[in-house]
Write an enzyme that holds these catalytic residues in place. Structure first.
Site, PDB file in Angstrom:
ATOM      1  CG  ASP A  59      27.948  36.038  39.843  1.00 62.72           C
ATOM      2  OD1 ASP A  59      28.186  36.957  39.617  1.00 62.72           O
ATOM      3  OD2 ASP A  59      27.782  35.134  38.869  1.00 62.72           O
ATOM      4  CD  GLU A  77      33.330  35.837  41.244  1.00 56.16           C
ATOM      5  OE1 GLU A  77      35.097  35.163  40.336  1.00 56.16           O
ATOM      6  OE2 GLU A  77      32.373  35.435  41.589  1.00 56.16           O
ATOM      7  CD  GLU A  78      30.889  32.047  41.803  1.00 62.53           C
ATOM      8  OE1 GLU A  78      31.229  31.018  41.676  1.00 62.53           O
ATOM      9  OE2 GLU A  78      30.642  32.736  42.887  1.00 62.53           O
ATOM     10  NE  ARG A  91      49.259  35.671  51.575  1.00 63.46           N
ATOM     11  CZ  ARG A  91      51.307  35.226  50.654  1.00 63.46           C
ATOM     12  NH1 ARG A  91      50.627  35.958  49.440  1.00 63.46           N
ATOM     13  NH2 ARG A  91      51.795  35.046  50.603  1.00 63.46           N
ATOM     14  CG  HIS A 137      31.192  27.960  45.279  1.00 63.28           C
ATOM     15  ND1 HIS A 137      31.975  27.555  44.177  1.00 63.28           N
ATOM     16  CD2 HIS A 137      31.311  28.904  45.693  1.00 63.28           C
ATOM     17  CE1 HIS A 137      31.793  28.842  43.380  1.00 63.28           C
ATOM     18  NE2 HIS A 137      31.781  29.384  44.137  1.00 63.28           N
TER      19      HIS A 137
END
Length: 389
Positions: free
Chosen positions: A71, A129-130, A172, A360
């Site tokens: 998306d 996802e957003e 990480r 973004h």
């Protein structure tokens, strides 16, 4: 054209026609077309326009899930690229077009190696996802069991426009990205004339005190080694400078890096706001809404991902991140249930990533030359994890 060029072409077509949220019919059609002819068992979502594809290996073995989100964002593009968005108010400003094309590439690479695979690969093409929790919806619709048995490992990657040099992978062990929650506060008073505030019950000073007190609470109630972020991004009250309104409302985003810190601030932020309102003779309606959990990389799977990336691309192409990042990600829902790892890939559109517009931004640019490397890594992670058994 070869696969590398095909993926860049697909990415640029997706970039021109971005779609937002859970309903991505055009994107879904492009993904299905790009997968056509591969030996995949394909299904589409009911509550969202997802695509789930299962590649069966030649022999039995574990199940590995690979994820790519699809998306875009409600952003008007200002990046100035020749393949810029043709949809007003929508842009692939977070690089999910690269994720989608990269997962298509991984599907092609794995299909070529199907005869040597012992196990199955689930390809999770995810909308929403957003801010729409598309991962949660796909889990509800059974993506983790799409191969007929639970996934044994899960991997995904996210491109970044500015944080790392182009082509460098980074991750990480343990917490990689923060949990996210929303704090919603409505302070209820009694309006009146601005010249006679003693005859009203002014909600604005109390709401302002809450905003300040939330910052003080973070600094005094939480260890400096337990990061907590509270940012008030919306505050609304009143219509005229000489009118005291009946109510003031504000909203904050809350970021934490452990379940314990999240549970603590959920309790204490509500209690704080209600207490300040009561001290002013007012009432506060406070709602704390968890959104996404912490994105946590399994330590063993992190070692596997890091080792694979270094083996494929050289030690200089992978970096261990010192700190997690305070962004949030709904792939965390997958990693809550399946051991796995998430990593970043530098996709800066310049030799020096520092100072470039980040994800973004309406000016964000991503270099699609990294696309093929992302696809290669995802495919190799799946193949090696299946071989590990």
């Amino acid at each position: 054209m070869g696969l590398r060029e095909d993926l860049i072409d697909l990415r640029r077509r997706l970039h021109r026609r971005p779609e937002i949220g859970l309903d991505l019919p055009g994107t879904q059609r492009q993904v299905l077309a790009a997968l056509d002819g591969l030996p995949l068992e394909i299904s589409t979502g009911a509550a969202l326009s997802s695509v789930t594809a299962v590649l069966r290996g030649a022999r039995p073995g574990p199940v590995v899930l690979l994820r790519g989100d699809m998306d875009a964002l409600p952003v008007t593009e200002l990046a100035g690229v020749p393949y810029a968005s043709e949809v007003p108010g929508a842009m692939h400003a977070c690089g999910h077009d690269l994720h989608t094309a990269g997962l298509v590439g991984a599907a092609h690479l794995l299909a070529e190696r199907r005869g040597e695979l012992a196990g199955d690969v689930v390809l999770m093409f995810q909308p929403g996802e957003e801010g729409y929790d598309g991962a949660g919806l796909m889990i509800e619709e059974g993506v983790l069991d799409a191969a007929g048995r639970p996934a044994d490992a899960a991997y995904g990657l996210h491109v970044l426009a500015a944080l790392f040099p182009r082509g460098v992978f980074a991750a990480r062990p343990g917490p990689l990205m923060s949990a996210a929650a929303g704090l919603f506060v409505r302070v209820v008073g009694a309006g009146g004339h601005g010249a006679t505030p003693h005859e009203a019950a002014d909600p604005i000073p109390a709401a302002c005190e809450m905003v300040t007190a939330l910052q003080t609470m973070v600094g005094r109630r939480y260890s400096p080694f337990e990061p907590v972020v509270v940012t008030v991004g919306a505050f609304h009250a009143g219509t005229l400078r000489n009118v005291i309104p009946d109510e003031a409302v504000f909203e904050a985003t809350v970021r934490t890096f452990s379940a314990a810190a999240g549970e603590q601030i959920a309790r204490e932020s509500v209690r704080l706001c209600e207490g300040i309102a009561a001290a002013h003779g007012l009432r506060a309606e406070v709602r704390f809404e968890p959104e996404y959990p912490v994105t946590v990389n399994d330590p063993r799977e992190y070692d596997f991902v890091a080792g694979t990336a270094r083996d494929l691309f050289g030690a200089g192409r992978f970096t261990l991140m010192e700190h997690p990042v305070p962004g949030s990600e709904d792939f965390s829902r997958v990693l809550e249930r399946v051991p796995g790892a998430y990593l970043f890939l530098g996709a800066a559109a310049g030799d020096d990533h520092r100072g470039l517009p980040g994800n973004h931004s309406p000016r964000a640019r991503f270099d699609d030359d990294v696309l093929f490397d992302g696809a290669v890594l995802l495919a190799e992670l799946a193949a090696r994890r299946l071989a590990r058994g």
